[in-house]
Design a protein around this motif. Sequence first.
Motif, mmCIF file in Angstrom:
data_model
loop_
_atom_site.group_PDB
_atom_site.id
_atom_site.type_symbol
_atom_site.label_atom_id
_atom_site.label_comp_id
_atom_site.label_asym_id
_atom_site.label_seq_id
_atom_site.Cartn_x
_atom_site.Cartn_y
_atom_site.Cartn_z
ATOM 1 N N THR A 118 0.823 -1.214 0.000
ATOM 2 C CA THR A 118 0.000 0.000 0.000
ATOM 3 C C THR A 118 0.853 1.259 0.000
ATOM 4 N N ASN A 119 1.855 1.307 0.851
ATOM 5 C CA ASN A 119 2.615 2.541 1.052
ATOM 6 C C ASN A 119 3.674 2.788 -0.013
ATOM 7 N N VAL A 120 4.122 1.723 -0.686
ATOM 8 C CA VAL A 120 5.232 1.876 -1.634
ATOM 9 C C VAL A 120 4.862 1.380 -3.036
ATOM 10 N N LEU A 121 4.513 0.098 -3.151
ATOM 11 C CA LEU A 121 4.276 -0.467 -4.473
ATOM 12 C C LEU A 121 3.106 0.204 -5.194
ATOM 13 N N ALA A 122 2.039 0.499 -4.461
ATOM 14 C CA ALA A 122 0.894 1.152 -5.092
ATOM 15 C C ALA A 122 1.262 2.556 -5.558
ATOM 16 N N ALA A 123 2.091 3.241 -4.778
ATOM 17 C CA ALA A 123 2.550 4.571 -5.189
ATOM 18 C C ALA A 123 3.328 4.489 -6.495
ATOM 19 N N LEU A 124 4.235 3.527 -6.586
ATOM 20 C CA LEU A 124 5.016 3.352 -7.808
ATOM 21 C C LEU A 124 4.122 3.009 -8.991
ATOM 22 N N ASP A 125 3.143 2.149 -8.777
ATOM 23 C CA ASP A 125 2.259 1.762 -9.873
ATOM 24 C C ASP A 125 1.479 2.966 -10.383
ATOM 25 N N PHE A 126 0.989 3.815 -9.487
ATOM 26 C CA PHE A 126 0.278 5.012 -9.931
ATOM 27 C C PHE A 126 1.181 5.906 -10.774
ATOM 28 N N VAL A 127 2.439 6.042 -10.366
ATOM 29 C CA VAL A 127 3.365 6.855 -11.152
ATOM 30 C C VAL A 127 3.584 6.231 -12.528
ATOM 31 N N GLN A 128 3.778 4.912 -12.573
ATOM 32 C CA GLN A 128 3.962 4.245 -13.860
ATOM 33 C C GLN A 128 2.753 4.446 -14.768
ATOM 34 N N LEU A 129 1.564 4.294 -14.192
ATOM 35 C CA LEU A 129 0.343 4.455 -14.978
ATOM 36 C C LEU A 129 0.197 5.879 -15.496
ATOM 37 N N ALA A 130 0.459 6.860 -14.636
ATOM 38 C CA ALA A 130 0.356 8.258 -15.052
ATOM 39 C C ALA A 130 1.401 8.596 -16.113
ATOM 40 N N TRP A 131 2.587 8.035 -15.960
ATOM 41 C CA TRP A 131 3.675 8.262 -16.912
ATOM 42 C C TRP A 131 3.283 7.768 -18.309
ATOM 43 N N HIS A 132 2.792 6.554 -18.380
ATOM 44 C CA HIS A 132 2.463 5.980 -19.682
ATOM 45 C C HIS A 132 1.189 6.586 -20.272
ATOM 46 N N ALA A 133 0.269 7.014 -19.413
ATOM 47 C CA ALA A 133 -0.991 7.565 -19.915
ATOM 48 C C ALA A 133 -0.842 8.987 -20.442
ATOM 49 N N TRP A 134 0.063 9.786 -19.842
ATOM 50 C CA TRP A 134 0.133 11.199 -20.205
ATOM 51 C C TRP A 134 1.500 11.841 -20.016
ATOM 52 N N MET A 135 2.112 11.598 -18.856
ATOM 53 C CA MET A 135 3.265 12.406 -18.459
ATOM 54 C C MET A 135 4.505 12.167 -19.301
ATOM 55 N N LYS A 136 4.684 10.979 -19.849
ATOM 56 C CA LYS A 136 5.879 10.681 -20.649
ATOM 57 C C LYS A 136 5.999 11.631 -21.825
ATOM 58 N N GLU A 137 4.875 11.934 -22.453
ATOM 59 C CA GLU A 137 4.892 12.797 -23.635
ATOM 60 C C GLU A 137 4.611 14.257 -23.314
ATOM 61 N N ASN A 138 3.950 14.513 -22.191
ATOM 62 C CA ASN A 138 3.455 15.863 -21.931
ATOM 63 C C ASN A 138 3.997 16.501 -20.659
ATOM 64 N N GLY A 139 4.718 15.741 -19.842
ATOM 65 C CA GLY A 139 5.251 16.284 -18.603
ATOM 66 C C GLY A 139 4.233 16.281 -17.480
ATOM 67 N N GLY A 140 4.686 16.703 -16.299
ATOM 68 C CA GLY A 140 3.790 16.741 -15.156
ATOM 69 C C GLY A 140 4.573 16.836 -13.861
ATOM 70 N N ALA A 141 3.868 16.647 -12.766
ATOM 71 C CA ALA A 141 4.479 16.697 -11.439
ATOM 72 C C ALA A 141 3.812 15.666 -10.542
ATOM 73 N N VAL A 142 4.622 15.039 -9.697
ATOM 74 C CA VAL A 142 4.159 14.007 -8.771
ATOM 75 C C VAL A 142 4.509 14.436 -7.361
ATOM 76 N N LEU A 143 3.602 14.170 -6.431
ATOM 77 C CA LEU A 143 3.859 14.449 -5.014
ATOM 78 C C LEU A 143 3.495 13.230 -4.189
ATOM 79 N N MET A 144 4.453 12.768 -3.370
ATOM 80 C CA MET A 144 4.228 11.665 -2.439
ATOM 81 C C MET A 144 4.004 12.218 -1.029
ATOM 82 N N MET A 145 3.102 11.585 -0.289
ATOM 83 C CA MET A 145 2.930 11.949 1.113
ATOM 84 C C MET A 145 3.787 11.023 1.961
#
Length: 267
Positions: A118-145
């Motif tokens: 929950t605290n680590v692997l799910a965070a990484l998966d969300f980043v991977q998903l966001a990267w491939h869906a949009w951020m890889k080509e368009n940029g963005g920002a990620v914030l971890m709590m």
Amino acid sequence: MTTAAFHDRTALVVSASRGMGYAIAAELARQGASVALTARTEEPLREAARAIREDTGRRVLAITAHSREEKDRKAAVEAVMDTFGRLDLLVYTTGINPALDTPAIDLDLDCFRRMFETNVLAALDFVQLAWHAWMKENGGAVLMMNTVAAHAVFRMPAYSATKSALHRLTEDLADQLAPRVRVNAIAPAFVRTAFKDTLATLPDDTIAASYPLGRIGESEDVAHAAAFLLSPRADWITGVTLRVDGGKSVATHTHDRPHPAPGRPVH
């Protein structure tokens, strides 16, 4: 005051039906973002989305999702893309600590495994998903709590270990995803939330007295810091974990500034 720092930007805030996640989502919406919120329980999630929508006039999407479930994570990112067509900002606030202050030698390994997922692997998966869906080509920002417990001994080894891993993951992702995507984190101390109330063993005024700034944090303190790190004003900041802790990390412990009971999570 509403500003347009995030005009034409879309944010996905994971675990945002209350507390710091809700405050961050609301602040991003006030500053012009369209926001998607996730949470496990539908009714409080939809109420949170309604409140932000009415307060800000922004587009708000409520997505019922369990952070630890891979299919829910994938569905959440797909829902954001289907609804808004973009995903510029990702905020991961989920953090669990069912082990509380159990000594490492007595930890139930299945429990620790769930925490790490929950605290680590799910965070990484969300980043991977966001990267491939949009951020890889368009940029963005990620914030971890994160939490100050990642940087000091708080006698809760499982929670601290997962958050220490998240700290290193934040740094590695910041390096690997640059220059298109910035990745930062916030590490709060005690913040006045329902979660804090289930964990603190001392009265609020006693805890507050141990902080140089003399008070417990509010969710809005974290939200303001989060909005800054996600905004264009922080365009030359990545790989940073910002401690939002009322000065606790630099406090000198004296008799008139008692130290809170160790071993308690801070968000």
